[in-house]
Design a protein around this motif. Structure first.
Motif, short mmCIF file in Angstrom:
data_model
loop_
_atom_site.label_atom_id
_atom_site.label_comp_id
_atom_site.label_asym_id
_atom_site.label_seq_id
_atom_site.Cartn_x
_atom_site.Cartn_y
_atom_site.Cartn_z
N THR D 28 -6.72 -1.46 -4.35
CA THR D 28 -6.30 -2.93 -2.98
C THR D 28 -5.45 -3.67 -3.22
O THR D 28 -5.30 -4.65 -2.34
CB THR D 28 -8.13 -3.09 -2.96
N GLU D 29 -6.04 -4.80 -4.86
CA GLU D 29 -5.67 -5.75 -5.13
C GLU D 29 -4.02 -5.92 -4.99
O GLU D 29 -3.14 -6.78 -4.64
CB GLU D 29 -5.97 -5.85 -6.37
N ARG D 32 -3.23 -5.55 -1.76
CA ARG D 32 -3.07 -7.38 -1.44
C ARG D 32 -1.65 -7.33 -1.16
O ARG D 32 -1.18 -8.72 -0.18
CB ARG D 32 -4.49 -7.67 -1.24
N ALA D 33 -1.05 -7.33 -2.54
CA ALA D 33 0.59 -7.91 -2.85
C ALA D 33 1.39 -7.64 -1.75
O ALA D 33 2.09 -8.76 -1.06
CB ALA D 33 0.57 -8.25 -4.09
N ILE D 34 1.81 -6.56 -1.57
CA ILE D 34 2.52 -6.42 -0.75
C ILE D 34 2.35 -5.90 0.23
O ILE D 34 3.31 -4.79 0.84
CB ILE D 34 3.63 -5.83 -1.90
N GLY D 35 0.86 -5.51 0.28
CA GLY D 35 0.53 -4.78 1.94
C GLY D 35 -0.05 -4.44 2.10
O GLY D 35 -0.35 -6.19 3.11
N ASP D 36 -1.26 -4.62 2.60
CA ASP D 36 -2.35 -4.15 3.64
C ASP D 36 -4.17 -4.57 3.48
O ASP D 36 -4.43 -4.53 4.35
CB ASP D 36 -2.11 -3.90 4.72
N GLY D 37 -3.46 -4.71 2.19
CA GLY D 37 -5.60 -5.25 1.26
C GLY D 37 -5.76 -3.08 1.42
O GLY D 37 -7.25 -3.78 1.73
N ASP D 38 -5.57 -2.12 0.89
CA ASP D 38 -6.97 -1.16 2.42
C ASP D 38 -6.71 -0.13 1.12
O ASP D 38 -6.88 0.36 1.44
CB ASP D 38 -6.89 -0.53 3.78
N ALA D 41 -9.61 1.73 -0.95
CA ALA D 41 -11.08 2.35 0.02
C ALA D 41 -10.15 3.09 0.98
O ALA D 41 -11.18 4.37 0.75
CB ALA D 41 -11.07 0.89 1.32
N ASN D 42 -8.79 3.16 1.13
CA ASN D 42 -8.09 4.60 1.54
C ASN D 42 -8.62 6.10 0.90
O ASN D 42 -9.03 6.79 1.29
CB ASN D 42 -7.13 4.58 2.27
N GLY D 79 -4.04 6.41 7.41
CA GLY D 79 -2.87 5.24 6.98
C GLY D 79 -1.73 5.99 5.97
O GLY D 79 -1.68 7.14 6.22
N GLY D 168 7.69 1.81 3.72
CA GLY D 168 6.26 1.22 3.41
C GLY D 168 6.05 0.34 3.67
O GLY D 168 6.97 -0.45 4.72
N ARG D 169 5.23 -0.37 3.89
CA ARG D 169 4.74 -1.39 4.75
C ARG D 169 5.59 -3.26 3.54
O ARG D 169 5.76 -3.94 4.17
CB ARG D 169 3.09 -2.06 4.54
N PHE D 172 8.67 -4.36 4.75
CA PHE D 172 8.99 -5.68 5.86
C PHE D 172 8.73 -6.68 5.10
O PHE D 172 9.14 -8.61 5.61
CB PHE D 172 7.43 -5.53 6.64
#
Ligand SMILES: Nc1ncnc2c1ncn2[C@@H]1O[C@H](COP(=O)(O)OP(=O)(O)O)[C@@H](O)[C@H]1O
Ligand SMILES: Nc1ncnc2c1ncn2[C@@H]1O[C@H](COP(=O)(O)OP(=O)(O)O)[C@@H](O)[C@H]1O
Ligand SMILES: [Mg+2]
Ligand SMILES: [Mg+2]
Ligand SMILES: [Mg+2]
Ligand SMILES: [Mg+2]
Lengths: 333, 203, 333, 203
Positions: D28-29, D32-38, D41-42, D79, D168-169, D172
């Motif tokens: 997740t970390e 968080r840096a280059i995506g949406d932090g999940d 968890a996913n 996701g 991927g995210r 962006f």
């Protein structure tokens, strides 16, 4: 302080200008910026004028329009407007049937509207009545003190009185109706963060990561007590039990459940609070006949919410359901 | 008999406006603790507006000038302090003859304080600006000097700290209002000290 | 993290439950919580199904109802829903005229909707078409990359396509219409704070007091660049100039100006941004014919806003104005 | 000829699920840096669901069990990673015979990687989990040992750090995506190392 603004001294006028541009089909702004008024008046209808400090948007200007207010006077942020604003607004929207001032119970608002009413009487002999809202049970009530604050219940009063005015009720009737709705409303608020007044530039109160302010109003004033942050269910329980206790007999009554965000709390959390509060009220035998969920009576960017329960009989429910067309509330038209 | 000259009036208003501006942050800070954090800004907006109108005001006889200044405060300060501070100056102007002695001033001052209490539906001991105005009135009646009155005003503002508020926004806090100075009381004490240092310099 | 919730694992289901209770006159929640659907379907109408990660409320469930969507599939927070959700939703609301999936351009959403469409075709032979929105100009477009994100413009697409569906347009027509509206929309976002995903418990990105993220999406993902916080006018200018440049020919065109809050920014600031953006667009000869201001396509509690300009001709304006009755958008009915 | 017993399958799934849970925060970390932090968890939601279904899954023949596990991942992860990781296992199950040799496994693995690339409309070098899957496929084809393959997977994940994302995210972010490991790549490397240590212990 981080705000989308150009400066603390122009935030209010620029925001009002944007508001009236965005809703030019419903409202106009008086030339000097003293009040927002309904674009088209209805002759013979009692004029409803409200107002108060800014920072509670969409209250009150967002409720100007068909079936609600005729004019709203915005004060500086969290500062009640001045009597000249109410006088000019009342003169602009009075079509002869008199004017009802709807005032939240803060001494600043009450005194400024009082002065305006006195000036109106002196100057024009216009019929002016005042209706005070004071639905916040976080404050202890007493004859010898300021008493309770007017908070989110004010929206309910403005909606229902607005509908009755649209239907032709006279000034005395509207004042009595408004008092009845106000007595049927109870609210309680909790804040997870402070708000930041633009001119002050820093949060009104400091609050730690694990804390909340319990029993807050809508001005970033500290609440009745600071408490450790609890679960939504525990917070809702204390709020709802307080409301039920204060209302007295609630079992079997129809009610509007209004979960109001303070500006910094998203809908996801407000609907969760709705879920929690509904279960608690239903446990007391209340029938949740209507719902309103959203940030309507706010305190700038404060995080948190208030819960309002309004016991409404069939007449009042019908007035709640009546058509309304304002910037912030709209149905049936 | 005293007669405040138009120049005296100018100097007084200017001094008050600059004192309010200098203290606006402190007043707001007091209001942040037990109110909504705008008292300094409110007072500054009002006194700035009065100062901006000084040419028009100073051209009037003193009673008229005071009334107009009070009305200006009502129309610009807003909040609770606007009607209260405005009513004070409006009433003072209404009650003060163009020439007055100490007794005349004391009487006008008392009537102005009474008008404030009536407007606020409030009385002494509720942690408001009345807790400075009433002691000032008593000191005037007791024949205290201008300097003494200012000192009493400052002490009275300090004395609001332990009071439990029952009027004004601070009343919403209940017990939590204890331990903070009332911002409105601080403002009145500030204005009193400005007036005192002006009048003491008078011959 | 400070949120009104009972736990990160239940925030979504409890919030959805509250949402459907509060709007029981408009929507129902599928028994397993997989989708929100319109209470009463209109036989013969093409079914519109959307969905995506949660945390963008009121998008999408708040747009289910007359004149807009027939069903919305909520994923976990910021995580696209799974194909079984779309399949079950589509089956529940398809009345025989086919199904249009409205999908924001994220690979998670696109792939999950793709799988659902394939399953629908395999299982039932139902007619399913997909419409991808990608209005965010902060991202450089290219055939060889993910391309642009679908953000606030999705609301405009859903509203206009929803109105046409209600009026009886067929599946192919709706897809073409949606693509036309999507091409007419451009958005750009700026964030003043991060959001906090409940399961993560801390802000997605760190940002200093004097900084902003320029060109953000709606997931708390970092933007194109970090920049010093500027005045509202300067921020709006950079956003609006980017939009105008990307749209090309705008002078003399009618447009909808949509200022969208991200969840933590109050209306006062959004209307101020409206004021600023309107002046800039009008300077380019755009006629702001319609306005929408509010927090509709959000990123949990993120502070900031996006600006969307949608060039709408008379046909599209009429569809925008057509009656809509959903939890979050309501007029004319 | 290899035949993964039902107990082996159980052990493998259990080990993967607990490795994912242990690493969820790290994954997740990265997101968080280059995506949406999940991402953590996913993946955890998906592997927990597969592990919860283990009795049903392990009762099936391995190809069926893999397909069902893949479908479970698709239905629970969501996701971008859900369809991709799910497709990988679904295709592996579809292509793998009940008994297989290294060549058979390599072929099925290659088809699974191709299916992932098709689902993602993506290819190597875009800073995604494919940047680990393709090197793993090459290592398999090269006859590398299980342990070597896991090492290569880990290195391949590291090698995503300097890549500019185009899928991927992270895409962006443009240039800002450079300098961070791709979370999906890290997940695949993690799963590879779990599989390697399981298989290395095999007789
Ligand atoms: N009813 C009242 N009677 C006398 N003084 C009052 C009353 N209500 C408020 N005040 C005074 O007004 C001050 C607050 O002024 P201000 O902050 O400008 O207005 P607001 O409370 O509307 O924000 C208080 O500190 C108090 O001294
Ligand atoms: N088109 C794609 N092809 C291959 N892998 C992709 C693609 N898009 C995303 N990914 C992978 O998915 C990972 C992100 O997964 P996750 O965070 O669970 O989903 P989301 O991006 O929807 O939040 C990325 O790190 C990347 O490895
Ligand atoms: Mg105030
Ligand atoms: Mg104040
Ligand atoms: Mg995601
Ligand atoms: Mg992710």
């Amino acid at each position: 302080m981080k705000k989308l603004m150009n400066g603390a001294d122009t935030i209010l006028s620029e925001s009002l200008a944007g508001f009236t541009q965005a809703h030019a089909d419903i409202v106009t702004l008086d030339g000097s910026g003293k009040f927002v008024r309904r674009r088209e008046l209805r002759p013979g209808k009692v004029a409803l004028v409200s107002g108060g400090g800014s920072g509670h948007e969409p209250l009150h200007a967002g409720f100007v329009g068909i079936g609600m207010l005729d004019a709203a006077c915005p004060g500086q942020v969290f500062t009640s407007p001045t009597p000249d604003q109410m006088v000019e607004a009342a003169q602009a929207v009075d079509t002869g049937a008199g004017v009802l001032f709807i005032v939240k119970n803060y001494e600043g608002d009450v005194m400024n509207f009082d002065m305006a009413a006195e000036m109106m009487a002196d100057m024009t002999g216009a019929q002016v009545q005042q209706l005070i809202t004071n639905d916040d049970i976080a404050v202890e009530d007493s004859l010898f003190t300021t008493g309770r604050r007017g908070v989110a219940g004010t929206l309910v009063v403005e909606k229902i009185v607005g509908a009755a005015a649209e239907q032709g009720m006279d000034l005395a009737g509207l004042k009595a109706l408004g008092e009845r709705v106000n007595r049927a409303c109870r609210s309680f608020g909790v804040a997870l963060s402070s708000c930041t007044v633009p001119a002050a530039g820093k949060p009104t109160f400091d609050i730690g990561e694990g804390e909340m302010e319990f029993g807050v109003g809508i001005h970033g004033e500290p609440g009745r007590r600071r408490a450790p942050l609890a679960t939504a269910d525990a917070i809702a329980a204390e709020m709802c039990e307080g409301i039920v206790k204060d209302l007295g007999q609630v079992a079997g009554r129809n009610a509007l459940l209004f979960v109001n965000g303070f500006g910094g709390t998203p809908l996801m959390e407000l609907y969760l609070m709705h879920h929690s509060a509904r279960r608690l009220f239903e446990g007391h035998g209340v029938q949740i006949a209507r719902s309103l969920t959203g940030s309507y009576v706010t305190a700038l960017d404060m995080a948190g919410c208030s819960i309002t329960l309004a016991l409404l009989d069939d007449d009042l429910l019908a007035l709640w359901d009546a058509p309304v067309r304002t910037a912030a509330l709209r149905w049936g038209v | 008999m005293t007669r405040l000259s138009s120049d005296d009036f100018r100097a007084l208003v200017t001094a008050m406006a600059s004192a309010v501006a200098d203290n606006a942050e402190r007043l707001t800070e007091l209001d942040r603790a037990i109110g909504d954090g705008d008292h300094g800004a409110n007072m500054q907006r009002g006194f700035d507006a009065v100062a901006a109108d000084l040419d028009t005001l100073a051209a009037k006889p003193l009673p008229e000038a005071l009334k107009a200044a009070g009305m200006k405060l009502v129309m610009t300060v807003g909040g609770a302090s606007g009607p209260l501070v405005g009513t004070f100056f409006m009433t003072l102007g209404k009650e003060l003859p163009e020439e007055f002695d100490r007794a005349g001033f004391t009487e006008a001052f008392s009537k102005a304080v009474a008008a404030v209490a009536a407007r606020g539906k409030s009385h002494q001991g509720q942690k408001t600006l009345l807790d400075v105005l009433f002691p000032m009135q008593a000191a005037l009646e007791d024949g205290k000097s201008v300097g003494e009155i200012a000192t009493i005003a400052g002490q009275a503002a300090e004395a609001t700290i332990p009071i439990l508020a029952t009027r004004g926004r601070a009343s919403f806090l209940g017990e939590r209002s204890i331990g903070h100075m009332d911002p409105g009381a601080a403002s009145v004490a500030l204005l009193a000290s400005v007036a005192a240092s002006m009048l003491e310099q008078q011959p």
